[in-house]
Design a protein around this motif. Structure first.
Motif, mmCIF file in Angstrom:
data_model
loop_
_atom_site.group_PDB
_atom_site.id
_atom_site.type_symbol
_atom_site.label_atom_id
_atom_site.label_comp_id
_atom_site.label_asym_id
_atom_site.label_seq_id
_atom_site.Cartn_x
_atom_site.Cartn_y
_atom_site.Cartn_z
ATOM 1 N N CYS A 1 0.789 -1.226 0.000
ATOM 2 C CA CYS A 1 0.000 0.000 0.000
ATOM 3 C C CYS A 1 0.823 1.279 0.000
ATOM 4 N N TYR A 2 2.121 1.208 0.317
ATOM 5 C CA TYR A 2 2.933 2.413 0.412
ATOM 6 C C TYR A 2 4.198 2.297 -0.431
ATOM 7 N N ARG A 3 4.639 3.436 -0.932
ATOM 8 C CA ARG A 3 5.880 3.490 -1.672
ATOM 9 C C ARG A 3 7.055 3.224 -0.750
ATOM 10 N N ASP A 4 8.055 2.557 -1.289
ATOM 11 C CA ASP A 4 9.264 2.268 -0.518
ATOM 12 C C ASP A 4 10.337 3.281 -0.893
ATOM 13 N N HIS A 5 10.888 3.975 0.087
ATOM 14 C CA HIS A 5 11.944 4.958 -0.142
ATOM 15 C C HIS A 5 11.506 6.033 -1.136
#
Length: 514
Positions: A212-216
């Motif tokens: 669900c969330y962008r990484d870095h």
């Protein structure tokens, strides 16, 4: 070249041990292989984990910890100048003998156990029982034991081969091991227990988050400063930061400001999520701190980042990071700031990262990290020097200068304060991009490089992203970047992961785990 005996286990030979033999032979040494039953104990738990993660990732890569056939015993009737004992046991040899330890243990399984418990193993190398070299490898993957162990073992290879070379050249006595934190007490949980109770929950948590969330997702901050800035004060406080706007479909990072003809620019890495490949973009900032426009100015078939822009000899140059292209290329501005052309390849055949230029005492220096035949790109500091910008660029005889996740990778242009030179360096102890410090360059010449332990940047300020990894300033314009961990994926792959097609779901799972 030297005569070197490498002692390997008769059974259970691992790829990293065989690779050390290959690397020494490639450099021209007369390497005799001696196989012994000592240290041949099998590591079934480790092998099971490697197999499990290989299936999970559908990967056919051969991990450095994997069991291989390796070289057969090949002794030769000559006296060895050096012995390297990789058995994990004590084997008596006549020649001076190097041995390696993982957090104080001779067994590679200890490194896996430390990783499984959420720790970061350190390496030490001894010559006849006396410490002669240390390393604190960076671990890019903190949830996959196979990937993390590859990072550790890649630097074990670097450490052993480098130390052997220094011994042969008679330089080992002059090498003072770089201090690293004393190893923590061995974790109480064994490898199997730690993997089940610590590693797998971290793996699930990371997978769920990445669904669900962008990484870095990096964000760039900037401000105009009159007087001392972050480098001088050691803190991000002292003035409000503005944020370079973006649309959530890309991130901007590695900001390098540049002042030209009364105008202010910020060159950045731009990474669109649709391509996953970095390009170099520029934003112009007006006198009121407003962004006039942002757009790409340089693209290559491989990833680009870290756009160090500088003026020299009446020209404007850019030296971006292009480690994926295996070359360090210098670009010249044809029509600043929008058009750049390749001028010269400064260093060929080296995968260098975040190369940072320094002009000191009439000589040019480059500080960079190197991915030495694998492993992380954030722990092995190398230095090059030249008489002119166009080279030839020569590697420093002390390379690698150090192997240390907390202070090897540059994080911005060198800063001069009252005649002293400081290199911003990334601290990857907590994670990649976990923090930034300033390391003073104490001694720098063709024979020796000495750098002080970094002093960390105090992050208390109105900047909302504490994990920073770049600091730069040009005139009044100061820039930083930080990780925003709350950026949602616009097209969540949750639905894909729940797809009825097992192949599609498996692809989604691999996406969030790697």
């Amino acid at each position: 070249m030297a005569c070197i005996d490498v002692i390997l286990p008769e059974k259970g030979l691992r790829r990293w041990q065989a690779t050390i033999v290959d690397r020494l032979r490639v450099t021209g040494h007369d390497v005799a292989v001696i196989r012994t039953g000592s240290g041949s104990a099998s590591l079934p738990t480790l092998d099971l984990i490697l197999a499990l993660e290989g299936r999970l990732l559908s990967s056919r890569r051969c991990n450095l910890a994997a069991v291989v056939e390796g070289p057969a015993e090949l002794a030769s009737p000559r006296a060895a100048e050096l012995a390297i004992d990789l058995t994990g046991a004590s084997v008596n040899r006549v020649a001076p003998t190097l041995t390696i330890s993982f957090d104080g243990s001779r067994c590679v399984s200890t490194a896996a156990r430390v990783l499984a418990n959420g720790g970061l193993p350190d390496l030490s190398l001894s010559l006849d029982g006396e410490p002669v070299a240390t390393a604190a490898p960076m671990v890019d993957s903190r949830v996959l034991i196979s990937r993390g162990l590859d990072d550790i073992l890649a630097r074990a290879i670097t450490l052993v081969v480098t130390t052997a070379e220094r011994f042969v050249e008679g330089r080992l006595a002059a090498i003072v091991p770089k201090p690293i934190a004393a190893p923590a007490a061995p974790p109480r949980r064994g490898l199997a227990s730690a993997y089940l109770s610590s590693t797998l929950p971290r793996l699930v948590k990371r997978a769920a988050r990445r669904l669900c969330y962008r990484d870095h997702h990096w964000r760039v901050g900037y401000r105009f400063v009159d007087g001392p800035g972050v480098a001088e004060t050691g803190t991000l406080g002292g003035g409000a930061w503005s944020m370079l706007p973006e649309d959530g479909q890309r991130f901007y990072g590695d900001p390098f400001p540049f002042a030209w003809a009364g105008r202010h620019f910020i060159f950045v890495e731009e990474l669109p999520y649709t391509t996953g490949k970095g390009v170099i973009s520029v934003a112009e900032i007006d006198a009121n701190g407003h962004v006039i426009g942002t757009g790409p100015v340089l693209e290559e078939p491989h990833h680009l980042s870290y756009p160090q822009v500088f003026a020299r000899d009446g020209e404007i140059w850019m030296l971006p990071e292009g480690g994926a292209g295996n070359s360090l290329i210098l670009y010249r501005a044809e029509d600043f700031p929008r058009r750049w052309t390749r001028h010269r390849t400064l260093i060929e055949g080296e995968d260098l990262f975040d190369a940072t230029l320094l002009d000191r005492d009439g000589k040019l220096w480059l500080f960079a990290t190197q991915r030495d035949h694998g492993g992380s790109a954030s722990d092995t500091l190398v230095v090059f020097h030249a008489e002119s910008l166009e080279g030839p660029w020569m590697p420093h005889p002390m390379n690698p200068i150090l192997i240390d996740r907390s202070r090897a990778r540059p994080g911005g242009a060198v800063v001069e304060i009252d005649g002293r030179f400081f290199l911003p360096v990334q601290n990857g102890t907590q994670c990649y991009g976990g923090g930034l410090g300033l390391s003073e360059i104490i001694h720098l010449d063709a024979a020796m490089v000495t750098m002080a332990p970094p002093v960390g940047i105090d992050i208390r300020s109105d900047w909302p992203y504490p994990h920073i990894h770049t600091l730069n300033r040009a005139g009044r314009l100061e820039t930083i970047d930080g990780i925003d961990e709350s950026v949602p994926r616009r097209r969540s792959i949750c639905r894909i992961a729940m797809a009825p097609d097992p192949a599609v779901a498996a692809t989604a799972a691999r996406t969030v785990l790697t």
